[in-house]
Design a protein around this motif. Structure first.
Motif, PDB file in Angstrom:
ATOM      1  N   LYS A   1       0.833  -1.201   0.000  1.00 61.19           N
ATOM      2  CA  LYS A   1       0.000   0.000   0.000  1.00 61.19           C
ATOM      3  C   LYS A   1       0.872   1.257   0.000  1.00 61.19           C
ATOM      4  CE  LYS A   1      -3.839   2.203   2.338  1.00 61.19           C
ATOM      5  NZ  LYS A   1      -4.786   2.169   3.441  1.00 61.19           N
ATOM      6  N   ALA A   2       1.968   1.235   0.744  1.00 59.08           N
ATOM      7  CA  ALA A   2       2.874   2.388   0.783  1.00 59.08           C
ATOM      8  C   ALA A   2       3.536   2.599  -0.577  1.00 59.08           C
ATOM      9  CB  ALA A   2       3.929   2.188   1.859  1.00 59.08           C
ATOM     10  N   ILE A   3       3.940   1.517  -1.226  1.00 57.15           N
ATOM     11  CA  ILE A   3       4.537   1.625  -2.570  1.00 57.15           C
ATOM     12  C   ILE A   3       3.525   2.221  -3.530  1.00 57.15           C
ATOM     13  CG2 ILE A   3       5.367   0.281  -4.551  1.00 57.15           C
ATOM     14  CD1 ILE A   3       6.612  -1.676  -2.490  1.00 57.15           C
ATOM     15  N   ARG A   4       2.305   1.725  -3.473  1.00 59.87           N
ATOM     16  CA  ARG A   4       1.259   2.248  -4.360  1.00 59.87           C
ATOM     17  C   ARG A   4       0.976   3.722  -4.092  1.00 59.87           C
ATOM     18  NH1 ARG A   4      -1.217  -3.254  -3.449  1.00 59.87           N
ATOM     19  NH2 ARG A   4      -0.875  -4.316  -5.430  1.00 59.87           N
ATOM     20  N   SER A   5       0.980   4.120  -2.839  1.00 60.06           N
ATOM     21  CA  SER A   5       0.718   5.524  -2.501  1.00 60.06           C
ATOM     22  C   SER A   5       1.770   6.453  -3.089  1.00 60.06           C
ATOM     23  CB  SER A   5       0.676   5.707  -0.985  1.00 60.06           C
ATOM     24  OG  SER A   5      -0.417   5.026  -0.431  1.00 60.06           O
ATOM     25  N   VAL A   6       3.024   6.040  -3.006  1.00 59.83           N
ATOM     26  CA  VAL A   6       4.111   6.859  -3.574  1.00 59.83           C
ATOM     27  C   VAL A   6       3.971   6.948  -5.091  1.00 59.83           C
ATOM     28  CG1 VAL A   6       6.607   6.972  -3.936  1.00 59.83           C
ATOM     29  CG2 VAL A   6       5.706   6.403  -1.680  1.00 59.83           C
ATOM     30  N   VAL A   7       3.665   5.822  -5.722  1.00 57.77           N
ATOM     31  CA  VAL A   7       3.527   5.799  -7.180  1.00 57.77           C
ATOM     32  C   VAL A   7       2.319   6.633  -7.622  1.00 57.77           C
ATOM     33  CG1 VAL A   7       3.082   4.313  -9.178  1.00 57.77           C
ATOM     34  CG2 VAL A   7       4.718   3.615  -7.426  1.00 57.77           C
ATOM     35  N   TYR A   8       1.206   6.519  -6.897  1.00 52.59           N
ATOM     36  CA  TYR A   8       0.020   7.309  -7.236  1.00 52.59           C
ATOM     37  C   TYR A   8       0.314   8.803  -7.121  1.00 52.59           C
ATOM     38  CZ  TYR A   8      -2.594   2.914  -6.705  1.00 52.59           C
ATOM     39  OH  TYR A   8      -3.059   1.632  -6.809  1.00 52.59           O
ATOM     40  N   ALA A   9       1.043   9.196  -6.087  1.00 52.66           N
ATOM     41  CA  ALA A   9       1.379  10.607  -5.904  1.00 52.66           C
ATOM     42  C   ALA A   9       2.259  11.102  -7.038  1.00 52.66           C
ATOM     43  CB  ALA A   9       2.070  10.811  -4.561  1.00 52.66           C
ATOM     44  N   ALA A  10       3.214  10.291  -7.459  1.00 51.86           N
ATOM     45  CA  ALA A  10       4.083  10.677  -8.579  1.00 51.86           C
ATOM     46  C   ALA A  10       3.290  10.753  -9.881  1.00 51.86           C
ATOM     47  CB  ALA A  10       5.231   9.683  -8.716  1.00 51.86           C
ATOM     48  N   ALA A  11       2.314   9.874 -10.047  1.00 48.79           N
ATOM     49  CA  ALA A  11       1.510   9.853 -11.270  1.00 48.79           C
ATOM     50  C   ALA A  11       0.569  11.050 -11.336  1.00 48.79           C
ATOM     51  CB  ALA A  11       0.723   8.563 -11.354  1.00 48.79           C
ATOM     52  N   MET A  12       0.119  11.530 -10.188  1.00 52.68           N
ATOM     53  CA  MET A  12      -0.783  12.680 -10.186  1.00 52.68           C
ATOM     54  C   MET A  12      -0.111  13.913 -10.776  1.00 52.68           C
ATOM     55  SD  MET A  12      -2.930  12.331  -6.672  1.00 52.68           S
ATOM     56  CE  MET A  12      -3.825  13.827  -7.008  1.00 52.68           C
ATOM     57  N   LYS A  13       1.186  14.035 -10.594  1.00 55.58           N
ATOM     58  CA  LYS A  13       1.917  15.170 -11.169  1.00 55.58           C
ATOM     59  C   LYS A  13       1.907  15.119 -12.687  1.00 55.58           C
ATOM     60  CE  LYS A  13       5.018  16.026  -7.341  1.00 55.58           C
ATOM     61  NZ  LYS A  13       6.409  16.120  -6.899  1.00 55.58           N
ATOM     62  N   GLN A  14       1.769  13.916 -13.237  1.00 60.09           N
ATOM     63  CA  GLN A  14       1.753  13.736 -14.688  1.00 60.09           C
ATOM     64  C   GLN A  14       0.342  13.533 -15.232  1.00 60.09           C
ATOM     65  OE1 GLN A  14       4.342  10.444 -15.472  1.00 60.09           O
ATOM     66  NE2 GLN A  14       6.145  11.474 -14.669  1.00 60.09           N
ATOM     67  N   ASN A  15      -0.666  13.680 -14.372  1.00 54.74           N
ATOM     68  CA  ASN A  15      -2.070  13.492 -14.752  1.00 54.74           C
ATOM     69  C   ASN A  15      -2.322  12.129 -15.392  1.00 54.74           C
ATOM     70  OD1 ASN A  15      -2.870  15.983 -13.777  1.00 54.74           O
ATOM     71  ND2 ASN A  15      -2.391  17.004 -15.703  1.00 54.74           N
ATOM     72  N   LYS A  16      -1.783  11.081 -14.765  1.00 50.10           N
ATOM     73  CA  LYS A  16      -1.987   9.722 -15.252  1.00 50.10           C
ATOM     74  C   LYS A  16      -2.574   8.863 -14.142  1.00 50.10           C
ATOM     75  CE  LYS A  16       1.471   9.283 -18.812  1.00 50.10           C
ATOM     76  NZ  LYS A  16       2.452   8.400 -19.404  1.00 50.10           N
ATOM     77  N   ARG A  17      -3.208   7.784 -14.530  1.00 51.28           N
ATOM     78  CA  ARG A  17      -3.680   6.781 -13.573  1.00 51.28           C
ATOM     79  C   ARG A  17      -2.719   5.608 -13.652  1.00 51.28           C
ATOM     80  NH1 ARG A  17      -9.784   5.995 -12.641  1.00 51.28           N
ATOM     81  NH2 ARG A  17      -8.718   5.200 -10.828  1.00 51.28           N
ATOM     82  N   VAL A  18      -2.388   5.049 -12.506  1.00 53.41           N
ATOM     83  CA  VAL A  18      -1.412   3.967 -12.452  1.00 53.41           C
ATOM     84  C   VAL A  18      -1.976   2.814 -11.635  1.00 53.41           C
ATOM     85  CG1 VAL A  18       0.899   3.301 -11.701  1.00 53.41           C
ATOM     86  CG2 VAL A  18       0.517   5.572 -12.602  1.00 53.41           C
ATOM     87  N   ARG A  19      -1.726   1.607 -12.092  1.00 48.97           N
ATOM     88  CA  ARG A  19      -2.057   0.402 -11.344  1.00 48.97           C
ATOM     89  C   ARG A  19      -0.766  -0.374 -11.114  1.00 48.97           C
ATOM     90  NH1 ARG A  19      -5.492  -3.406 -14.517  1.00 48.97           N
ATOM     91  NH2 ARG A  19      -3.802  -4.888 -14.511  1.00 48.97           N
ATOM     92  N   VAL A  20      -0.511  -0.747  -9.873  1.00 47.21           N
ATOM     93  CA  VAL A  20       0.695  -1.503  -9.525  1.00 47.21           C
ATOM     94  C   VAL A  20       0.280  -2.908  -9.116  1.00 47.21           C
ATOM     95  CG1 VAL A  20       2.695  -1.629  -8.002  1.00 47.21           C
ATOM     96  CG2 VAL A  20       1.851   0.601  -8.739  1.00 47.21           C
ATOM     97  N   ASP A  21       0.789  -3.900  -9.845  1.00 50.29           N
ATOM     98  CA  ASP A  21       0.532  -5.305  -9.548  1.00 50.29           C
ATOM     99  C   ASP A  21       1.832  -5.955  -9.082  1.00 50.29           C
ATOM    100  OD1 ASP A  21      -2.095  -5.057 -10.317  1.00 50.29           O
ATOM    101  OD2 ASP A  21      -1.774  -5.927 -12.316  1.00 50.29           O
ATOM    102  N   ILE A  22       1.758  -6.706  -7.987  1.00 52.32           N
ATOM    103  CA  ILE A  22       2.922  -7.386  -7.447  1.00 52.32           C
ATOM    104  C   ILE A  22       2.687  -8.884  -7.574  1.00 52.32           C
ATOM    105  CG2 ILE A  22       4.344  -7.759  -5.399  1.00 52.32           C
ATOM    106  CD1 ILE A  22       3.320  -4.970  -4.450  1.00 52.32           C
ATOM    107  N   VAL A  23       3.592  -9.569  -8.279  1.00 48.20           N
ATOM    108  CA  VAL A  23       3.460 -11.010  -8.507  1.00 48.20           C
ATOM    109  C   VAL A  23       4.793 -11.682  -8.226  1.00 48.20           C
ATOM    110  CG1 VAL A  23       1.605 -10.821 -10.179  1.00 48.20           C
ATOM    111  CG2 VAL A  23       3.941 -10.758 -10.961  1.00 48.20           C
ATOM    112  N   ASP A  24       4.729 -13.002  -7.995  1.00 46.57           N
ATOM    113  CA  ASP A  24       5.981 -13.741  -7.783  1.00 46.57           C
ATOM    114  C   ASP A  24       6.343 -14.545  -8.999  1.00 46.57           C
ATOM    115  OD1 ASP A  24       3.948 -15.588  -7.611  1.00 46.57           O
ATOM    116  OD2 ASP A  24       4.750 -16.617  -5.873  1.00 46.57           O
TER     117      ASP A  24
END
Length: 76
Positions: free
Chosen positions: A53-76
Motif C-alpha cells: 500500500k505504501a509503494i502504491r501511494s508513492v507511485v500514485y502521488a508521482a503519477a498525479m503530477k503527470q495526470n496519469k492513472r497507475v495500477r501496480v501489480d505485485i506477482v511472484d
C-alpha cells in the motif's frame, strides 16, 4: 514510474537481481507489474499489505503530477 518502483522494491528484497519491473500503457491507465522471487513476496507485500500500500501511494502521488492513472501489480 518504472525506475521509481524498481528502486523501492530492490531496497526491500534479499534478491534484488530477481526483481523485474514492466511498464505497460493501457490507454488511459499505466500498468506497472512487479515480479520478485517467491521468497521475497512477503517482504514486498508486508504485514496486512502495508508495504504494498505504501509503494502504491508513492507511485500514485508521482503519477498525479503527470495526470496519469497507475495500477501496480505485485506477482511472484
Amino acid at each position: 514510474m518504472k525506475a521509481l518502483v524498481e528502486q523501492m522494491v530492490k531496497a526491500l528484497v534479499e534478491r534484488p537481481e530477481d526483481v523485474k519491473v514492466e511498464e505497460k500503457d493501457e490507454g488511459h491507465q499505466l500498468l506497472v507489474q512487479v515480479n520478485v522471487h517467491e521468497s521475497d513476496i512477503g517482504k514486498v507485500i508486508g504485514k496486512q499489505g502495508r508495504t504494498a500500500k505504501a509503494i502504491r501511494s508513492v507511485v500514485y502521488a508521482a503519477a498525479m503530477k503527470q495526470n496519469k492513472r497507475v495500477r501496480v501489480d505485485i506477482v511472484d
